[in-house]
Design a protein around this motif. Structure first.
Motif, short mmCIF file in Angstrom:
data_model
loop_
_atom_site.label_atom_id
_atom_site.label_comp_id
_atom_site.label_asym_id
_atom_site.label_seq_id
_atom_site.Cartn_x
_atom_site.Cartn_y
_atom_site.Cartn_z
N THR A 48 0.84 -1.21 0.00
CA THR A 48 0.00 0.00 0.00
C THR A 48 0.87 1.26 0.00
OG1 THR A 48 -1.48 -1.30 1.39
CG2 THR A 48 -2.01 1.02 1.13
N THR A 135 -6.14 -6.80 8.89
CA THR A 135 -6.88 -6.98 7.63
C THR A 135 -7.32 -8.44 7.49
OG1 THR A 135 -5.59 -5.22 6.58
CG2 THR A 135 -6.77 -6.71 5.11
N GLY A 159 1.82 -13.09 -0.11
CA GLY A 159 2.01 -11.65 0.12
C GLY A 159 1.83 -11.32 1.59
N GLY A 160 1.89 -10.04 1.92
CA GLY A 160 1.76 -9.62 3.32
C GLY A 160 0.43 -10.06 3.93
N VAL A 161 -0.68 -9.64 3.32
CA VAL A 161 -2.00 -10.01 3.84
C VAL A 161 -2.23 -11.51 3.64
CG1 VAL A 161 -4.48 -9.63 3.64
CG2 VAL A 161 -2.91 -7.69 3.41
N THR A 179 -2.94 -19.15 -3.97
CA THR A 179 -2.22 -18.93 -5.23
C THR A 179 -0.95 -18.14 -4.96
OG1 THR A 179 -3.39 -16.86 -5.72
CG2 THR A 179 -4.38 -18.89 -6.53
N SER A 181 3.20 -17.24 -7.15
CA SER A 181 4.05 -17.54 -8.31
C SER A 181 5.05 -18.62 -7.91
CB SER A 181 4.75 -16.28 -8.79
OG SER A 181 5.57 -15.80 -7.76
N SER A 184 7.68 -18.35 -4.95
CA SER A 184 7.32 -18.30 -3.53
C SER A 184 6.38 -19.42 -3.09
CB SER A 184 6.70 -16.93 -3.19
OG SER A 184 5.72 -16.58 -4.11
N TYR A 198 -0.24 -19.63 -9.96
CA TYR A 198 -1.27 -18.90 -10.73
C TYR A 198 -0.87 -18.66 -12.18
CZ TYR A 198 1.34 -14.55 -9.64
OH TYR A 198 2.30 -13.59 -9.51
N HIS A 221 -7.42 -9.84 -3.94
CA HIS A 221 -6.84 -8.49 -4.02
C HIS A 221 -6.53 -8.13 -5.47
CE1 HIS A 221 -3.54 -11.15 -4.47
NE2 HIS A 221 -2.64 -10.20 -4.53
N LEU A 222 -7.01 -8.97 -6.40
CA LEU A 222 -6.62 -8.80 -7.80
C LEU A 222 -7.64 -7.99 -8.59
CD1 LEU A 222 -5.50 -12.49 -8.33
CD2 LEU A 222 -4.00 -10.52 -8.04
N TYR A 243 -10.29 -7.10 -1.17
CA TYR A 243 -9.64 -6.12 -0.29
C TYR A 243 -8.67 -5.23 -1.04
CZ TYR A 243 -5.72 -9.44 0.10
OH TYR A 243 -4.67 -10.29 -0.17
N CYS A 277 -13.48 -5.22 1.96
CA CYS A 277 -12.85 -4.90 3.25
C CYS A 277 -11.92 -3.70 3.06
CB CYS A 277 -12.06 -6.11 3.76
SG CYS A 277 -10.94 -5.70 5.11
N LEU A 279 -9.71 -1.79 5.66
CA LEU A 279 -9.33 -1.73 7.07
C LEU A 279 -9.18 -0.31 7.62
CD1 LEU A 279 -8.74 -3.79 9.39
CD2 LEU A 279 -6.41 -2.95 9.18
N ARG A 329 10.48 -7.91 -5.40
CA ARG A 329 10.17 -9.20 -4.77
C ARG A 329 11.44 -9.91 -4.32
NH1 ARG A 329 5.26 -8.54 -3.32
NH2 ARG A 329 4.08 -7.51 -4.89
#
Ligand SMILES: NC(=O)c1ccc[n+]([C@@H]2O[C@H](COP(=O)([O-])OP(=O)(O)OC[C@H]3O[C@@H](n4cnc5c(N)ncnc54)[C@H](OP(=O)(O)O)[C@@H]3O)[C@@H](O)[C@H]2O)c1
Length: 340
Positions: A48, A135, A159-161, A179, A181, A184, A198, A221-222, A243, A277, A279, A329
């Motif tokens: 963010t 979140t 990811g973070g969330v 999902t 890549s 990771s 994905y 989140h996509l 979100y 959502c 937050l 990344r």
């Protein structure tokens, strides 16, 4: 009367690449009534912040602004009547700031925004918790309402969330599909998440193979086509919770508006729900509730119920390098900034 404190903070004066993050002189005045002055020990970096730095964030702050939703600091002084017993100089506190401002050496914060950090919890680990885990908690409990044994799909699960969702989902004994890549994907084996690449796999095919009836919740989140595909994967009564709407590079704000509209339109279809959502809004609406929830998350971390991942620590002055590492990344886990 306590004196103003001269210090430094990161400011964004113009939108752009990581180099626009500039260390600037600042002054934090003595706290006003209801405020606590905090010396920042750690601030977390999230995607963010990258979006806000580029001017692509839906709750964009006016320039100049200081990014950063999460911080852990040490109480310097306060002006709080009937202060809680824990609010004493030197105690560590954490906050999820509803309007950003974490990349700083000092800040004045409302006492209702502060949660004490328990002894035994590492400062950087605590700083990795507020935004991502609050979140995830909202996605799971307020919007998703999945029960133990039920299946959910987590987009961007590393990811973070996403990581916070996986850890809290494991604690709630959910069946999880995640999902990520290829680079990771291996991280998901820590959480009993069924990994889905994905880029190479058909997400719907993998989920349907084991859950032909669909999943009870999709956390997305996509936006765009992924949102519609996620909605099709829902079991009757299930919910698609958006979100973020990452969107196409250069069209993030337009794609966010379109994503919100799509989410609303999908909600008109009978039999399944959608929700969004946000937050920062939820926190602003009820600071004391989130203060309590953050305390619960810290207690869970102390019991090893969750293990917030810290991927790297950078000096505050190197916020630009931290953003570049996140965008490339290069780091798995939360990036933390530490004032000198
Ligand atoms: N609503 C709220 O209150 C709230 C709160 C916090 C964050 N957010 C927003 O949520 C979004 C994610 O934040 P974050 O901090 O978790 O970001 P992050 O750490 O950068 O994680 C994003 C993840 O998305 C994955 N991803 C990218 N393209 C994908 C695709 N096509 N399919 C599946 N996964 C894909 C990435 O995986 P790979 O690296 O493996 O490609 C990455 O792990 C951001 O837009 C942020 O602004 C919203």
């Amino acid at each position: 009367m306590s004196e103003p404190i001269k210090h430094r903070r990161i400011v964004v004066e113009r939108f752009g690449d990581a180099d626009v993050l500039r260390l600037a002189d600042a002054v934090t005045a003595a706290p006003r009534p209801g405020q606590t002055r905090v010396k920042v020990l750690a601030a977390a970096v999230g995607y963010t912040d990258v979006m806000a730095r580029k001017g692509e964030y839906v709750f964009q702050r006016r320039r100049p602004f200081t990014p950063g939703y999460d911080l852990v600091g040490e109480v310097v002084d306060h002006q709080v009547d009937q202060a809680p017993a824990w609010l004493v100089p030197g105690v560590r506190v954490a906050a999820c700031l509803p309007r950003m401002g974490g990349y700083t050496e000092y800040a004045n914060l409302p006492v209702q925004a502060l949660t004490p950090v328990p002894d035994g919890l590492d400062t950087s680990v605590a700083a990795a918790v507020p935004l991502d885990y609050l979140t995830a908690l909202s996605l799971l409990d307020r919007h998703g309402r999945a029960r133990p044994g039920e299946a959910v799909l987590i987009q961007g699960a590393t990811g973070g969330v996403g990581d916070a969702l996986c850890q809290l989902g494991r604690h709630r004994r959910l069946v999880m599909y995640g999902t990520a890549s290829e680079r990771s994907l291996h991280l998901l084996s820590d959480y009993d998440v069924v990994p889905i690449d994905y880029r190479r796999q058909d997400v719907a095919e993998v989920v349907r193979a084991k859950h032909p009836e669909g999943v009870v919740a999709v956390f997305d989140h996509l936006g765009g086509p992924a949102m519609r595909a996620g909605h099709r994967l829902l079991a009757p009564g299930g919910v698609l919770v958006s979100y973020a709407f990452i969107g196409r590079p250069g069209h993030v704000l337009t794609d966010t508006v379109l994503g919100v509209l799509r989410n609303r339109v999908l909600n008109l279809r009978p039999g399944r729900r959608t929700a969004i959502c946000t937050l920062p809004r939820e926190i602003t609406a009820d600071l004391p509730r989130h203060q309590r929830l953050l305390g619960d998350l810290f207690a869970l971390a102390l019991k090893d119920g969750i293990r917030p991942r810290v991927g790297g620590v950078f000096p505050l002055a190197e916020a630009a390098a931290a953003h570049r590492a996140l965008e490339r990344r290069e780091v798995h886990g939360k990036i933390i900034l530490q004032p000198a």
